[in-house]
Design an enzyme around this catalytic site. Structure first.
Site, PDB file in Angstrom:
ATOM      1  N   GLU A 116       0.824  -1.210   0.000  1.00 30.82           N
ATOM      2  CA  GLU A 116       0.000   0.000   0.000  1.00 30.82           C
ATOM      3  C   GLU A 116       0.859   1.260   0.000  1.00 30.82           C
ATOM      4  OE1 GLU A 116      -3.974  -1.662   2.172  1.00 30.82           O
ATOM      5  OE2 GLU A 116      -2.125  -1.672   3.326  1.00 30.82           O
ATOM      6  N   GLU A 136      -2.896  -9.945   4.741  1.00 34.89           N
ATOM      7  CA  GLU A 136      -3.805  -9.734   5.871  1.00 34.89           C
ATOM      8  C   GLU A 136      -4.854 -10.824   6.054  1.00 34.89           C
ATOM      9  OE1 GLU A 136      -2.210  -5.686   4.681  1.00 34.89           O
ATOM     10  OE2 GLU A 136      -2.885  -7.511   3.664  1.00 34.89           O
TER      11      GLU A 136
END
Length: 262
Positions: A116, A136
């Site tokens: 990200e 995640e």
């Protein structure tokens, strides 16, 4: 200024480098790191001598993402969301909004929030041994710092869903194939390649590069009709700039332009 979690350097050619400096923790993000990013981006925004920012990392990882101690805490959901909004604005969003080119030099592991962070930059260089993973889901969570949003515009809906839901890594060549990164280079020359590219950009017109980045970012979330209005609006400002006049004069005189960012 002394920094705890990053290093910062500015070269005479206008290229600045922010280096994540928690190698023993795989450059995992902390609240302090986000605040230091914000301070560096603010300096880059106000310092006319800085033309391009390179984001790099010490050690064997670009970043493993957010420090896992921040997840699974006992903060109520509204407080957790507030913290994440602050972190995003200080770190990822400020890099994306900086009206100067930001180049990511991605080495080794680029996992979770590391992906990200890279997506918040403008041009991505990856070492040939880099690996990318939105990990995640393996911990029972989802990417929450932009991957579910920004990545769609890089690689499309199908690949975004696959990477988020599977939690499986991809290598640098696959990242290049799907459009996640712009360049794959030998790991030993990663910083050299990224800095050479940054030096090339530093010779371009700063005002025009900033305007282009700003307009393109706006166009991502608008319709084509509005986007064309934004393009014309940006160009209507640039046509009165000293840089454009200098660029045309240099072209006609067959010389290298001397841009001033005005």
């Amino acid at each position: 200024m002394e920094y705890e979690t990053v290093k910062f350097d500015v070269q005479d050619n206008g290229v600045a480098t922010m280096t994540l400096n928690r190698p023993d923790k795989l450059n995992a993000f902390t609240r302090v790191m986000f605040k230091e990013w914000e301070a560096i981006v603010e300096r880059c925004a106000y310092d006319d001598d800085i033309k391009v920012l390179v984001v790099a990392a010490e050690g064997r990882a670009f970043s493993s993402g957010v420090d896992l101690s921040l997840l699974g805490n006992e903060k109520p959901s509204p407080q957790f969301r507030f913290y994440y909004r602050q972190a995003h604005q200080q770190g990822f969003d400020s890099l994306e909004a900086l009206e100067k080119p930001v180049i990511a030099a991605i080495n080794g592991l680029c996992y979770g929030g590391g992906v990200e962070l890279a997506l918040s930059c403008d041009i991505l260089f990856a070492a040939d041994d880099a690996t990318f993973c939105l990990i995640e889901n393996n911990f029972g969570g989802i990417p929450a710092s932009g991957a579910c949003n920004r990545m769609i515009y890089y690689v499309g809906l199908a690949k975004t869903k696959e990477m988020v839901i599977s939690g499986e890594p991809i290598d640098a060549e696959e990242a290049y194939r799907i459009g996640l990164v712009n360049h794959v280079v030998p790991k030993d020359s990663l910083l050299e390649e990224a800095h050479n590219y940054a030096a090339m950009l530093a010779g371009k017109a700063p005002f025009a590069m900033g305007m282009a980045k700003h307009i393109i970012n706006l166009c991502v979330n608008t319709d084509m009709h509005t986007g064309r209005y934004l393009e014309r609006l940006g160009q209507s400002v640039l046509v009165h700039s000293e840089d454009l006049k200098e660029g045309i004069a240099a072209f006609n005189e067959k010389r290298k332009p001397k841009f001033r960012g005005r």
